[in-house]
Design a protein around this motif. Structure first.
Motif: not given
Length: 394
Positions: A276, A278, A314, A316-317, A322, A324, A392, A394
């Motif tokens: 990942y 960021y 990951l 996620s927050d 974000i 991939e 990315y 979810e």
């Protein structure tokens, strides 16, 4: 505004103003007023929707509309102050900040040196049912005669009519540095809004007793910096990085820290790109807390100057975008045939890279699209690489 003019505005609210200006108007309709009000409401429809939808409010010329705070940022300002007895907005303008901040106080003053804006503010506050005393006077003159406020709010304008980068807060009107130094004890607290283009170090060097700095973005676009000053305050300044997405989501910081937190942070670095990638949001990028981002979110930095991060797990927050990762390779002549052999379109960005985003896009012969994302950046050891990724979901 007569009934015919008001009804005409409501009927043509979504019309093209330029086309509307070519039409013949009924005799009882004020054409200039109609065109000005429709244009203003169209500009405000997303910025301040609760005002734009009120048919009884009146709005000034284009410039004041462009410079005013949005409803989101005005509500955020109200959320970070405690409230009290008396509040004054020394740079009233359209009155958006005055209106939302005044909710927290028993007595409120709107101060503005332009008579037209004062007249409109007086009308609008009455329509909205908000008791705010409107004063047509410059800020220095008002403060020389009035003291003892719980909060003074200031949104200074640039003095430079050519919109060049300010090199000092003295370049603002009013001069907020002199104002705070001269009238510092006039209020228990000051809240100052400045341009997001201003350097944070300039702010901390020129203004005393800063208790908080809020870097505020809306949907990942940095909109303003808020400086909270408390006369006599001598502790560490707290920083808040905030990204606002809707009227309901205000008050939660993406990152809260002090200068010492950033100075003492120990970042981790990665020698390659993991699963990942960021990219911090615009408030975090403006803050400069790049070591702390790595430490707080347990992600690895690509290079001391790249400000991109990576991890196999990951987060996620994470407050930002974000991606991939689908591959990366050294930046050389083979990259188009290997990493990007099947890629014809992508959104291209560069961080700490010798080419700009446009130059890299041309170099790789890619059309603009958010179907794929290509980053040009530098890894530890000064290795120039190109990364292929997708956003990315979810």
């Amino acid at each position: 505004m007569n009934t015919a003019t008001r009804d005409f505005i409501e009927k043509h609210l979504k019309d093209d103003v330029r086309q509307l200006a070519l039409q013949k108007f009924p005799d009882d309709v004020d054409k200039i007023l109609v065109l000005n009000q429709i244009e203003a409401r169209q500009l405000l429809s997303k910025k301040v929707p609760s005002w734009a939808s009120n048919p009884d409010l009146l709005f000034p010329k284009h410039l004041s509309i462009e410079q005013c705070s949005s409803e989101l940022t005005a509500k955020y300002k109200a959320s970070i102050i405690e409230g009290g007895d008396t509040f004054v907005d020394l740079t009233g303008g359209l009155g958006i900040d005055s209106y939302f901040l005044s909710e927290k106080f028993k007595t409120a003053y709107y101060v503005e040196n332009q008579k037209e804006l004062c007249n409109l503010a007086e009308h609008n506050f009455a329509v909205l049912g908000r008791k705010i005393t409107v004063v047509n006077e410059d800020s220095e003159s008002f403060l020389s005669k009035n003291q003892g406020f719980d909060l003074i709010f200031i949104d200074p304008a640039r003095r430079d009519v050519y919109n060049r980068k300010m090199v000092s807060l003295h370049d603002c009107s009013p001069d907020v540095v002199n104002l705070v130094e001269t009238h510092g004890r006039a209020s228990q607290q000051y809240l100052i809004k400045v341009s997001p283009m201003l350097d944070i170090s300039l702010i901390t060097n020129e203004l005393p007793n800063i208790s908080e700095i809020h870097i505020v973005s809306v949907k990942n676009e940095c909109k303003e910096i808020l400086i909270k000053i408390e006369p006599g305050f001598d502790e560490e300044t707290k920083y808040f990085c905030v990204d606002l997405n809707s009227v309901e989501t205000h008050g939660r910081a993406s990152l809260q820290y002090t200068e010492n937190d950033e100075k003492s942070a120990i970042p981790s670095y990665s020698s390659n790109i993991q699963k990942y990638l960021y990219e911090p949001n615009s408030s975090l990028m403006k803050s400069g807390a790049f070591k702390l981002i790595s430490q707080r979110f347990a992600i690895e930095k690509l290079h001391v100057n790249s400000h991109l991060y990576t991890s196999d797990n990951l987060i996620s927050d994470f407050p930002g975008r974000i991606f991939e990762v689908f591959g990366f390779a050294p930046f050389n002549k083979k990259i188009k045939k290997e990493l990007l052999k099947d890629i014809t379109e992508a959104s291209v960005a560069t961080r700490n890279f010798p080419l700009s985003a446009n130059e890299l896009r041309k170099n790789l012969n890619l059309k603009e699209s958010d179907k794929n994302f290509v980053f040009g950046t530098t890894l530890v050891g000064d290795k120039k690489v190109v990364i292929l990724a997708k956003k990315y979901k979810e």
